[in-house]
Design an enzyme around this catalytic site. Structure first.
Site, mmCIF file in Angstrom:
data_model
loop_
_atom_site.group_PDB
_atom_site.id
_atom_site.type_symbol
_atom_site.label_atom_id
_atom_site.label_comp_id
_atom_site.label_asym_id
_atom_site.label_seq_id
_atom_site.Cartn_x
_atom_site.Cartn_y
_atom_site.Cartn_z
ATOM 1 N N ARG A 237 0.870 -1.183 0.000
ATOM 2 C CA ARG A 237 0.000 0.000 0.000
ATOM 3 C C ARG A 237 0.899 1.222 0.000
ATOM 4 N NH1 ARG A 237 -3.499 -2.848 -1.421
ATOM 5 N NH2 ARG A 237 -5.541 -3.211 -0.500
ATOM 6 N N GLU A 266 -3.760 7.617 -5.446
ATOM 7 C CA GLU A 266 -4.033 6.819 -6.646
ATOM 8 C C GLU A 266 -5.357 7.250 -7.245
ATOM 9 O OE1 GLU A 266 -3.791 2.684 -5.580
ATOM 10 O OE2 GLU A 266 -1.754 2.881 -4.822
ATOM 11 N N HIS A 285 -1.159 0.134 -9.668
ATOM 12 C CA HIS A 285 -1.791 -0.742 -8.668
ATOM 13 C C HIS A 285 -2.418 -1.964 -9.356
ATOM 14 C CE1 HIS A 285 -3.787 -0.862 -4.435
ATOM 15 N NE2 HIS A 285 -3.573 -2.076 -4.909
HETATM 16 C C1 GLV Z 1 -4.988 -5.165 -3.841
HETATM 17 O O1 GLV Z 1 -4.390 -4.177 -3.635
HETATM 18 C C2 GLV Z 1 -5.471 -6.051 -2.831
HETATM 19 O O2 GLV Z 1 -5.393 -5.718 -1.639
HETATM 20 O O3 GLV Z 1 -5.972 -7.116 -3.192
#
Ligand code: GLV
Length: 332
Positions: A237, A266, A285
């Site tokens: 993250r 983001e 991401h």
């Molecule tokens: C993606 O970021 C997830 O947490 O699956």
């Protein structure tokens, strides 16, 4: 009895949608929109379940607007979008999608690692621009074999990254709140204290969840401890890393570069200084973003939702204490 009402904000394929529609009334809400602004008060009051992405935020005020809510099924393994104490206090079950994405996230971590070590993104630009003919081949790069990969976090994803690193003959070290004695015994990774992890790693990869303790936990102090030749990788993250401190560290040459699939904001604005830095590889991401993995994730998220609404124990529950209370009252 009327059917449960569920909100869908995640991309659910048609066949799975049919399964939901056979048992629930569906209310579609576009991904990322504010649930309280999009739905009327009466609609909110009658919702039993939600299947959503991490872009839907659940804080106290959101939970308060959903008095009937029984389950939030997150289409993600991370659940930092949900205030867990608030969910648990209101007996809302929170589900997620662990395991099925471990390989895809590990692959992207390694993809960025190799891109950085071999300077592949700049190499690609060099060839496309015609500079190869004019200036010759780009500067030599670095081996990854024999180098040390440090894992901050040794959960399921960290473990698969460690195994992948072994195939590249890398030395793997890790730091985790609790030691993973199984991984150590299997020879997959050696434990280090946190300071040693940052100091020894040639590549430092972040695999810890975002929570109040981990927010900005990788910052100026950690970058200063790293080798100037080392790279940071983050597929966890964005806010775990202090991005302003990272940009400083990259500009000053405190560390050599970074591979980031996640950022503090983001989508990352094109005006971010990160976009100007040639020592950085950026992704949108997409750690879990393959057709196969996303399908496995949505399968699990839909199953979690339908199970929770039919009082069957869902496969992946984040707050099992809610399930325990619920099953006691079902069996009473
Ligand atoms: C993606 O970021 C997830 O947490 O699956």
């Amino acid at each position: 009895m009327s059917q449960p009402r569920v909100i869908i904000t995640a991309p659910v394929p048609a066949d799975l949608r049919e399964q939901i529609a056979a048992r629930c009334e569906i209310i579609d809400v576009p991904t990322g929109s504010n649930l309280l602004e999009t739905l009327g008060k009466e609609q909110l009051a009658n919702i039993d379940g939600i299947i959503c992405t991490v872009r839907s935020k659940f804080d106290e005020s959101v939970f308060d607007a959903f008095p009937r809510l029984r389950v939030v099924s997150n289409f993600a393994v991370g659940y930092d979008n949900v205030n867990m104490p608030a969910a648990t206090a209101r007996n809302v079950l929170v589900c997620n999608t662990p395991k099925v994405l471990d390989g895809a996230v590990a692959d992207l971590t390694f993809g960025m690692l190799i891109c950085l070590a071999r300077n592949m993104v700049n190499g690609d630009a060099h060839v496309r621009s015609g500079a190869w003919a004019g200036k010759g081949a780009p500067a030599l790069t670095h081996d990854i074999r024999g180098k040390t990969l440090g894992l901050l976090g040794m959960g399921r994803i960290g473990r698969v990254v460690a195994e992948t690193a072994k195939a590249f003959n890398m030395k793997v070290i890790y730091h985790n709140r609790t030691r993973n004695t199984e991984a150590e015994a299997a020879g997959v990774a050696e434990y280090r204290d946190r300071d040693a992890l940052f100091a020894e790693s040639d590549f430092l990869s972040v695999h810890i969840p975002l929570n109040p303790e981990t927010r900005h936990s990788v910052g100026a102090k950690e970058f200063a401890a790293m080798k100037p030749t080392a790279y940071l990788l983050n597929t966890a993250r964005g806010p775990v890393v202090d991005e302003a401190a990272l940009i400083e560290a990259l500009k000053n040459g405190t560390i050599a570069g970074a591979g980031l699939d996640v950022m503090e904001q983001e989508p990352l604005p094109a005006s971010s200084p990160l976009c100007e830095l040639p020592s950085v590889v950026l992704q949108a991401h997409v750690g879990s973003g393959t057709v196969e993995t996303r399908r496995a994730m949505i399968d699990l998220a839909v199953r979690n939702l339908l199970d929770a609404l039919s009082n069957t124990r869902p496969q992946a529950i984040v707050n099992p204490e809610v399930w325990a209370t619920r099953s006691e009252s079902i069996n009473a």
